[in-house]
Design an enzyme around this catalytic site. Structure first.
Site, short mmCIF file in Angstrom:
data_model
loop_
_atom_site.label_atom_id
_atom_site.label_comp_id
_atom_site.label_asym_id
_atom_site.label_seq_id
_atom_site.Cartn_x
_atom_site.Cartn_y
_atom_site.Cartn_z
CB THR A 74 -42.35 -29.84 71.29
OG1 THR A 74 -41.09 -30.61 71.76
CG2 THR A 74 -43.27 -30.61 70.37
CG HIS A 104 -46.17 -21.33 65.52
ND1 HIS A 104 -47.56 -21.06 65.83
CD2 HIS A 104 -45.46 -20.27 65.17
CE1 HIS A 104 -47.47 -19.88 65.19
NE2 HIS A 104 -46.42 -19.50 64.72
CD GLU A 105 -41.95 -20.42 63.52
OE1 GLU A 105 -41.98 -19.92 62.31
OE2 GLU A 105 -42.34 -19.65 64.63
CG HIS A 158 -45.63 -20.10 60.26
ND1 HIS A 158 -46.89 -19.42 60.10
CD2 HIS A 158 -45.01 -19.66 61.15
CE1 HIS A 158 -47.17 -18.66 61.29
NE2 HIS A 158 -45.90 -18.90 61.90
CG ASP A 177 -48.06 -15.96 63.25
OD1 ASP A 177 -47.99 -17.11 63.64
OD2 ASP A 177 -47.47 -15.25 63.00
#
Length: 193
Positions: free
Chosen positions: A123, A128-129, A132, A138
């Site tokens: 998850t 996180h992706e 982006h 990051d």
């Protein structure tokens, strides 16, 4: 019926319709409406049809973003329709195109099993992706409280909620009409440790 009678009847009917329309409009617009209109929410569609095994992690990551920002909303694309965020499962490290993605444009998210094999939370990876795709780079190295610190927070970290800085940046990016013209960065960010 004489022409004058038709004319008076038509004028009366038109006045009645216009009067009713004005009343209906006035009733739906509150007197306290601010002079500046609230910005519309940007809706981005995602396609996870090629991300078998990641469905619940993607749904939780999407729910996290939708609960924490109001200027953009992530929704699942209807089968066979276009999507701004294409999500696929891979055997490598997770990676994504750095956005911010805009309606009608497209970015790619790769949810890599190599990170899961090493103990990272699915998850957190998905959220996180998606970050982006929404334009966040990051923040490595970083603590677990920073979603965008990614793998640098360690395998024990399961936080999938963007911190205040991340929320603020995404919120302002999608709330601005000028930002709608900003191009996608286009770099692919690989999230290996």
């Amino acid at each position: 019926m004489p022409l004058g009678t038709w004319f008076r009847a038509g004028t009366s009917a038109a006045a009645l319709v216009l009067g009713m329309a004005g009343t209906a409009t006035a009733a739906t617009v509150p007197a306290s409406t601010p002079s500046t209109a609230r910005a519309a929410v940007v809706t981005l569609r995602y396609d996870d049809s090629r991300a078998a095994g990641w469905e619940s992690a993607i749904a939780a990551g999407v729910a996290s973003w939708n609960a924490n920002v109001s200027s953009v909303r992530l929704v699942e694309a209807a089968p066979g329709s276009a999507a701004e965020i294409v999500i696929v499962a891979t055997t490598g490290w997770p990676q994504a195109t750095l956005g911010p993605v805009r309606p009608g444009r497209q970015v790619r998210v790769e949810l890599g099993s190599q990170a899961v094999d090493q103990g990272y939370d699915k998850t957190r990876i998905a959220a996180h992706e998606l970050g982006h795709s929404l334009g966040l780079p990051d923040t490595k190295p970083g603590p677990c409280t920073q979603l965008m610190s990614g793998s640098s927070a360690g395998t024990a970290c399961t936080n999938a909620t963007p911190n205040t800085a991340g929320r603020s940046r995404v919120q302002s990016t999608y709330a601005s009409a000028v930002a709608a013209l900003a191009p996608v960065d286009g770099r692919t960010l690989v999230d290996a440790p």
